[in-house]
Design an enzyme around this catalytic site. Structure first.
Site, PDB file in Angstrom:
ATOM      1  N   SER A 157       0.787  -1.346   0.110  1.00 28.21           N
ATOM      2  CA  SER A 157       0.171  -0.114  -0.147  1.00 28.21           C
ATOM      3  C   SER A 157       0.821   1.260  -0.076  1.00 28.21           C
ATOM      4  CB  SER A 157      -0.922  -0.081   1.340  1.00 28.21           C
ATOM      5  OG  SER A 157      -1.244   1.504   1.586  1.00 28.21           O
ATOM      6  N   TYR A 170      -2.362  -0.979  10.419  1.00 31.52           N
ATOM      7  CA  TYR A 170      -2.245  -1.060   9.053  1.00 31.52           C
ATOM      8  C   TYR A 170      -1.267  -0.695   8.393  1.00 31.52           C
ATOM      9  CZ  TYR A 170      -4.120  -1.065   4.043  1.00 31.52           C
ATOM     10  OH  TYR A 170      -4.225  -1.327   2.757  1.00 31.52           O
TER      11      TYR A 170
HETATM   12  P1  NAD Z   1     -11.427  -6.084  -0.103  1.00 30.07           P
HETATM   13  O1  NAD Z   1     -11.878  -5.950   1.358  1.00 30.07           O
HETATM   14  O2  NAD Z   1     -12.400  -5.970  -1.088  1.00 30.07           O
HETATM   15  O3  NAD Z   1     -10.739  -7.327  -0.099  1.00 30.07           O
HETATM   16  C1  NAD Z   1      -9.946  -7.900   0.642  1.00 30.07           C
HETATM   17  C2  NAD Z   1      -9.744  -9.323   0.440  1.00 30.07           C
HETATM   18  O4  NAD Z   1      -9.013 -10.073   1.592  1.00 30.07           O
HETATM   19  C3  NAD Z   1     -11.330  -9.707   0.807  1.00 30.07           C
HETATM   20  O5  NAD Z   1     -11.484 -10.858  -0.415  1.00 30.07           O
HETATM   21  C4  NAD Z   1     -11.099 -10.636   2.031  1.00 30.07           C
HETATM   22  O6  NAD Z   1     -12.023 -11.774   1.851  1.00 30.07           O
HETATM   23  C5  NAD Z   1      -9.863 -11.241   2.013  1.00 30.07           C
HETATM   24  N1  NAD Z   1      -9.139 -11.378   3.333  1.00 30.07           N
HETATM   25  C6  NAD Z   1      -9.379 -10.730   4.513  1.00 30.07           C
HETATM   26  N2  NAD Z   1      -8.930 -11.626   5.537  1.00 30.07           N
HETATM   27  C7  NAD Z   1      -8.631 -12.666   4.910  1.00 30.07           C
HETATM   28  C8  NAD Z   1      -7.805 -13.836   5.727  1.00 30.07           C
HETATM   29  N3  NAD Z   1      -7.541 -13.935   6.968  1.00 30.07           N
HETATM   30  N4  NAD Z   1      -7.567 -14.915   4.722  1.00 30.07           N
HETATM   31  C9  NAD Z   1      -7.829 -14.812   3.456  1.00 30.07           C
HETATM   32  N5  NAD Z   1      -8.643 -13.690   2.980  1.00 30.07           N
HETATM   33  C10 NAD Z   1      -8.942 -12.747   3.657  1.00 30.07           C
HETATM   34  O7  NAD Z   1     -10.212  -4.726  -0.125  1.00 30.07           O
HETATM   35  P2  NAD Z   1      -9.299  -4.696  -1.243  1.00 30.07           P
HETATM   36  O8  NAD Z   1      -9.271  -3.008  -1.329  1.00 30.07           O
HETATM   37  O9  NAD Z   1      -9.347  -5.314  -2.529  1.00 30.07           O
HETATM   38  O10 NAD Z   1      -7.777  -5.155  -0.551  1.00 30.07           O
HETATM   39  C11 NAD Z   1      -7.045  -5.973  -1.027  1.00 30.07           C
HETATM   40  C12 NAD Z   1      -5.505  -5.761  -0.701  1.00 30.07           C
HETATM   41  O11 NAD Z   1      -5.460  -4.396  -1.248  1.00 30.07           O
HETATM   42  C13 NAD Z   1      -5.416  -5.470   0.670  1.00 30.07           C
HETATM   43  O12 NAD Z   1      -4.154  -6.151   1.178  1.00 30.07           O
HETATM   44  C14 NAD Z   1      -5.358  -4.176   0.766  1.00 30.07           C
HETATM   45  O13 NAD Z   1      -4.660  -3.804   2.234  1.00 30.07           O
HETATM   46  C15 NAD Z   1      -4.777  -3.681  -0.320  1.00 30.07           C
HETATM   47  N6  NAD Z   1      -4.765  -2.159  -0.628  1.00 30.07           N
HETATM   48  C16 NAD Z   1      -6.175  -1.713  -0.962  1.00 30.07           C
HETATM   49  C17 NAD Z   1      -6.242  -0.454  -1.402  1.00 30.07           C
HETATM   50  C18 NAD Z   1      -7.409   0.276  -1.720  1.00 30.07           C
HETATM   51  O14 NAD Z   1      -7.283   1.241  -1.815  1.00 30.07           O
HETATM   52  N7  NAD Z   1      -8.611  -0.376  -1.864  1.00 30.07           N
HETATM   53  C19 NAD Z   1      -5.152   0.619  -1.166  1.00 30.07           C
HETATM   54  C20 NAD Z   1      -3.817  -0.053  -0.841  1.00 30.07           C
HETATM   55  C21 NAD Z   1      -3.832  -1.510  -0.560  1.00 30.07           C
END
Ligand code: NAD
Length: 272
Positions: A157, A170
């Protein structure tokens, strides 16, 4: 004819029942890969991703695993190998937020985020590396090209470099992901395993719905993005695919920021 970049490669995407992971799973699925879709609790959503890949002519299976549980992660890889015979790419994506002001943050909130966002990456990457090495040794080494025998892309991130008050668990987890990624990249490169990260900025997914669904919060979010749009999960999936492809074969231990310029200190554009 369109070249299918991941034809017959086996790709595991953790946390691929929604958001960025889902977009990655669909992207790999439409580029010829056998995709292992992983979910931890929402089976229905995971099944829909598998169905979408198959209805586009791709190949996918669904496996439940909590990435913070060692036995679950081992079973995830075992099932991938059982179904498809090998693993070529790991997208270690699963992650979550549990926000609280620092002074009020409970140990449980701290621990949950570290367990999933950091320890979960450790468990998945270790299993992937072991599998890459084991399958490489089981075939004739001379038959190999000089290309990587396995590729790992970690989901970090912008908060691996931007401090984030109210989200210290985080930010600490993602800062940890960066040094973890670089260290294992250094250690695994001699095996011809490539490890890199992507660091998204603000991407429209369920994780930050509270921000993009509120017009005032959305407006102030755009102040932080020089490119003046929120990112899409597909923006991230395309960069992940590049890092997992042979087109980036000489890229090791790098973090690719996909953030519309969020890390460019936008407040300095007309100040300071
Ligand atoms: P999201 O909530 O849609 O997806 C997160 C996914 O992780 C979900 O499918 C959830 O079921 C899964 N998950 C959570 N805990 C889990 C576990 N214990 N075991 C297996 N799966 C698990 O959110 P997203 O934005 O798609 O996030 C995905 C990744 O991207 C994360 O690592 C997040 O930190 C990162 N991220 C997102 C953003 C953003 O702006 N959306 C920015 C930077 C980083």
């Amino acid at each position: 004819m369109i070249e299918l970049k991941f034809k017959d490669q086996v790709v595991i995407v953790t946390g691929s029942s929604s958001g960025i992971g889902k977009a990655c799973a669909l992207h790999f699925g439409s580029n010829g890969a056998h995709v292992v879709v992983n979910y931890s609790s929402n089976e229905e959503a995971g099944r829909e991703v598998v169905e979408e890949i198959r209805s586009n002519g791709g190949s996918a299976i669904l496996v439940r695993a909590d990435v913070s549980e060692e036995e679950d992660v081992k079973a995830l890889f075992a099932e991938a190998v059982n179904q498809f015979g090998r693993v070529d790419v790991l997208v270690s994506n699963a992650g979550l937020q549990q926000d609280a002001p620092f002074l009020e943050m409970t140990l449980a909130q701290w621990q949950k985020v570290i367990d999933i966002n950091l320890t979960g990456q450790f468990l998945a990457c270790r299993e992937a590396a072991k599998q890459f090495i084991a399958q490489d040794q089981s075939v004739n080494r001379n038959a190999h090209s000089e290309l990587a025998i396995g590729k790992i892309v970690l989901m970090s991130s912008v908060h691996d470099v931007i401090p984030w008050a109210g989200h210290v668990n985080y930010a600490a987890s993602k800062g940890g992901v960066m040094m973890f990624m670089k260290s294992i990249s250094q250690e695994l490169a001699p095996y011809k395993i490539r490890v890199n990260s992507v660091s998204p900025g603000a991407i429209k997914t369920p994780i930050n719905k509270e921000v993009w669904s509120d017009p005032d919060k959305y407006k102030s979010l755009l102040q932080l993005i020089p490119y003046k749009r929120i990112g899409t999960a597909q923006d991230v999936a395309k960069a992940v695919a590049w890092l997992a492809s042979d087109d980036s074969d000489y890229v090791n231990g790098e973090t690719l920021y996909i953030d519309g310029g969020m890390t460019l200190y936008p407040e300095f554009a007309d100040n300071g």
